[in-house]
Design a protein around this motif. Sequence first.
Motif, PDB file in Angstrom:
ATOM      1  N   MET A 182       0.830  -1.203   0.000  1.00  0.00           N
ATOM      2  CA  MET A 182       0.000   0.000   0.000  1.00  0.00           C
ATOM      3  C   MET A 182       0.866   1.255   0.000  1.00  0.00           C
ATOM      4  SD  MET A 182      -3.236  -0.995   2.527  1.00  0.00           S
ATOM      5  CE  MET A 182      -2.820   0.321   3.585  1.00  0.00           C
ATOM      6  N   VAL A 183       1.884   1.267   0.857  1.00  0.00           N
ATOM      7  CA  VAL A 183       2.765   2.436   0.954  1.00  0.00           C
ATOM      8  C   VAL A 183       3.543   2.628  -0.342  1.00  0.00           C
ATOM      9  CG1 VAL A 183       4.796   3.334   2.144  1.00  0.00           C
ATOM     10  CG2 VAL A 183       2.933   2.365   3.465  1.00  0.00           C
ATOM     11  N   SER A 184       3.945   1.530  -0.962  1.00  0.00           N
ATOM     12  CA  SER A 184       4.742   1.603  -2.193  1.00  0.00           C
ATOM     13  C   SER A 184       3.939   2.085  -3.400  1.00  0.00           C
ATOM     14  CB  SER A 184       5.333   0.231  -2.513  1.00  0.00           C
ATOM     15  OG  SER A 184       6.175  -0.192  -1.480  1.00  0.00           O
ATOM     16  N   HIS A 185       2.650   1.744  -3.451  1.00  0.00           N
ATOM     17  CA  HIS A 185       1.861   2.046  -4.647  1.00  0.00           C
ATOM     18  C   HIS A 185       0.806   3.130  -4.477  1.00  0.00           C
ATOM     19  CE1 HIS A 185       3.310  -2.134  -5.460  1.00  0.00           C
ATOM     20  NE2 HIS A 185       3.662  -1.515  -6.572  1.00  0.00           N
ATOM     21  N   HIS A 186       0.603   3.597  -3.264  1.00  0.00           N
ATOM     22  CA  HIS A 186      -0.467   4.578  -3.032  1.00  0.00           C
ATOM     23  C   HIS A 186       0.032   5.709  -2.126  1.00  0.00           C
ATOM     24  CE1 HIS A 186      -3.257   1.745  -4.863  1.00  0.00           C
ATOM     25  NE2 HIS A 186      -2.678   0.806  -4.121  1.00  0.00           N
ATOM     26  N   SER A 187       1.115   6.344  -2.536  1.00  0.00           N
ATOM     27  CA  SER A 187       1.733   7.384  -1.702  1.00  0.00           C
ATOM     28  C   SER A 187       0.852   8.613  -1.532  1.00  0.00           C
ATOM     29  CB  SER A 187       3.097   7.787  -2.254  1.00  0.00           C
ATOM     30  OG  SER A 187       2.953   8.287  -3.570  1.00  0.00           O
ATOM     31  N   ASN A 188      -0.161   8.763  -2.376  1.00  0.00           N
ATOM     32  CA  ASN A 188      -1.075   9.892  -2.212  1.00  0.00           C
ATOM     33  C   ASN A 188      -2.088   9.628  -1.079  1.00  0.00           C
ATOM     34  OD1 ASN A 188      -2.202   7.835  -3.773  1.00  0.00           O
ATOM     35  ND2 ASN A 188      -3.560   9.243  -4.873  1.00  0.00           N
ATOM     36  N   VAL A 189      -2.173   8.359  -0.625  1.00  0.00           N
ATOM     37  CA  VAL A 189      -3.104   8.004   0.455  1.00  0.00           C
ATOM     38  C   VAL A 189      -2.345   7.695   1.740  1.00  0.00           C
ATOM     39  CG1 VAL A 189      -4.899   6.377   1.188  1.00  0.00           C
ATOM     40  CG2 VAL A 189      -4.781   7.116  -1.205  1.00  0.00           C
ATOM     41  N   ILE A 190      -1.282   6.881   1.618  1.00  0.00           N
ATOM     42  CA  ILE A 190      -0.472   6.494   2.777  1.00  0.00           C
ATOM     43  C   ILE A 190       0.980   6.419   2.318  1.00  0.00           C
ATOM     44  CG2 ILE A 190      -0.921   4.037   2.374  1.00  0.00           C
ATOM     45  CD1 ILE A 190      -0.840   3.676   5.466  1.00  0.00           C
ATOM     46  N   THR A 191       1.884   6.963   3.117  1.00  0.00           N
ATOM     47  CA  THR A 191       3.277   7.041   2.687  1.00  0.00           C
ATOM     48  C   THR A 191       4.230   6.876   3.862  1.00  0.00           C
ATOM     49  OG1 THR A 191       4.839   8.365   1.390  1.00  0.00           O
ATOM     50  CG2 THR A 191       3.413   9.560   2.915  1.00  0.00           C
ATOM     51  N   TRP A 192       5.484   6.642   3.532  1.00  0.00           N
ATOM     52  CA  TRP A 192       6.546   6.561   4.535  1.00  0.00           C
ATOM     53  C   TRP A 192       7.446   7.759   4.320  1.00  0.00           C
ATOM     54  CZ3 TRP A 192       7.305   3.900   8.828  1.00  0.00           C
ATOM     55  CH2 TRP A 192       8.567   3.935   9.418  1.00  0.00           C
ATOM     56  N   GLU A 193       7.542   8.623   5.334  1.00  0.00           N
ATOM     57  CA  GLU A 193       8.429   9.788   5.199  1.00  0.00           C
ATOM     58  C   GLU A 193       8.990  10.187   6.550  1.00  0.00           C
ATOM     59  OE1 GLU A 193       5.340  13.521   5.187  1.00  0.00           O
ATOM     60  OE2 GLU A 193       5.569  12.462   3.286  1.00  0.00           O
ATOM     61  N   ASN A 194      10.258  10.504   6.548  1.00  0.00           N
ATOM     62  CA  ASN A 194      10.966  10.936   7.759  1.00  0.00           C
ATOM     63  C   ASN A 194      10.806   9.949   8.921  1.00  0.00           C
ATOM     64  OD1 ASN A 194      11.703  13.301   6.385  1.00  0.00           O
ATOM     65  ND2 ASN A 194       9.813  14.306   7.004  1.00  0.00           N
ATOM     66  N   GLY A 195      10.852   8.656   8.608  1.00  0.00           N
ATOM     67  CA  GLY A 195      10.768   7.644   9.643  1.00  0.00           C
ATOM     68  C   GLY A 195       9.385   7.469  10.242  1.00  0.00           C
ATOM     69  N   ARG A 196       8.366   7.919   9.523  1.00  0.00           N
ATOM     70  CA  ARG A 196       6.993   7.814  10.011  1.00  0.00           C
ATOM     71  C   ARG A 196       6.083   7.278   8.917  1.00  0.00           C
ATOM     72  NH1 ARG A 196       4.749  13.266  11.770  1.00  0.00           N
ATOM     73  NH2 ARG A 196       5.240  13.712   9.626  1.00  0.00           N
ATOM     74  N   LEU A 197       5.081   6.513   9.325  1.00  0.00           N
ATOM     75  CA  LEU A 197       4.028   6.079   8.422  1.00  0.00           C
ATOM     76  C   LEU A 197       2.954   7.154   8.491  1.00  0.00           C
ATOM     77  CD1 LEU A 197       2.978   3.693   6.671  1.00  0.00           C
ATOM     78  CD2 LEU A 197       1.767   2.930   8.720  1.00  0.00           C
ATOM     79  N   VAL A 198       2.725   7.843   7.372  1.00  0.00           N
ATOM     80  CA  VAL A 198       1.813   8.985   7.360  1.00  0.00           C
ATOM     81  C   VAL A 198       0.565   8.656   6.544  1.00  0.00           C
ATOM     82  CG1 VAL A 198       1.542  11.424   6.754  1.00  0.00           C
ATOM     83  CG2 VAL A 198       3.752  10.579   7.557  1.00  0.00           C
ATOM     84  N   VAL A 199      -0.593   8.827   7.159  1.00  0.00           N
ATOM     85  CA  VAL A 199      -1.876   8.644   6.467  1.00  0.00           C
ATOM     86  C   VAL A 199      -2.277   9.999   5.923  1.00  0.00           C
ATOM     87  CG1 VAL A 199      -4.284   7.943   6.695  1.00  0.00           C
ATOM     88  CG2 VAL A 199      -2.501   6.749   7.999  1.00  0.00           C
ATOM     89  N   ARG A 200      -2.228  10.142   4.609  1.00  0.00           N
ATOM     90  CA  ARG A 200      -2.554  11.421   3.982  1.00  0.00           C
ATOM     91  C   ARG A 200      -4.061  11.591   3.765  1.00  0.00           C
ATOM     92  NH1 ARG A 200       1.854  14.061   2.006  1.00  0.00           N
ATOM     93  NH2 ARG A 200       3.719  12.841   1.604  1.00  0.00           N
ATOM     94  N   ASP A 201      -4.750  10.480   3.465  1.00  0.00           N
ATOM     95  CA  ASP A 201      -6.181  10.556   3.172  1.00  0.00           C
ATOM     96  C   ASP A 201      -6.889   9.377   3.841  1.00  0.00           C
ATOM     97  OD1 ASP A 201      -8.734  10.701   2.088  1.00  0.00           O
ATOM     98  OD2 ASP A 201      -8.010  11.297   0.097  1.00  0.00           O
ATOM     99  N   GLN A 202      -7.352   9.614   5.036  1.00  0.00           N
ATOM    100  CA  GLN A 202      -7.979   8.562   5.836  1.00  0.00           C
ATOM    101  C   GLN A 202      -9.244   8.024   5.165  1.00  0.00           C
ATOM    102  OE1 GLN A 202      -8.428   9.579   9.970  1.00  0.00           O
ATOM    103  NE2 GLN A 202     -10.050   8.093  10.277  1.00  0.00           N
ATOM    104  N   ALA A 203     -10.038   8.895   4.559  1.00  0.00           N
ATOM    105  CA  ALA A 203     -11.280   8.474   3.916  1.00  0.00           C
ATOM    106  C   ALA A 203     -10.996   7.514   2.758  1.00  0.00           C
ATOM    107  CB  ALA A 203     -12.065   9.688   3.428  1.00  0.00           C
ATOM    108  N   ARG A 204     -10.027   7.841   1.927  1.00  0.00           N
ATOM    109  CA  ARG A 204      -9.682   6.961   0.802  1.00  0.00           C
ATOM    110  C   ARG A 204      -9.033   5.668   1.283  1.00  0.00           C
ATOM    111  NH1 ARG A 204      -6.354   9.533  -3.707  1.00  0.00           N
ATOM    112  NH2 ARG A 204      -6.660   7.447  -4.563  1.00  0.00           N
TER     113      ARG A 204
END
Length: 132
Positions: A10-32
């Motif tokens: 998910m993190v590798s293919h959907h960085s606009n929704v969930i991503t790994w940055e600065n040592g954190r797993l970041v949820v960018r779009d919780q609804a999606r």
Amino acid sequence: PKYPAKLFEMVSHHSNVITWENGRLVVRDQARLCAELMPRYFTVKTGTATFPSFARQLNYYGFSRAKTGADLAYVHPGVAKVEDLATLARKDEPARKKPKASEAVEVVSLEEHRRVVAERDMLREEVSKLRK
């Protein structure tokens, strides 16, 4: 375990929704994440994917909510780079707050135990006599 591999995908293919940055797993779009990704990657038994279920799984794998920043982010002490996500292991089963009734044991003195056993035996004898 399947969850870490799916999380990595998910993190590798959907960085606009969930991503790994600065040592954190970041949820960018919780609804999606709930509407699109969770049903695609995970078995959703209740009919609707809920974010608390996703967060609970993160907790089972050792993530904790990041205390800083406005983003919805999670950190893990053992994950330094995104590739580490695929190799996560689930934490040991969390300790129960209350023991199950079947596991509860009352500690009694030897004398009390002997008294109860004797009473039980006496009651069994009475029942046996009544049945005759």
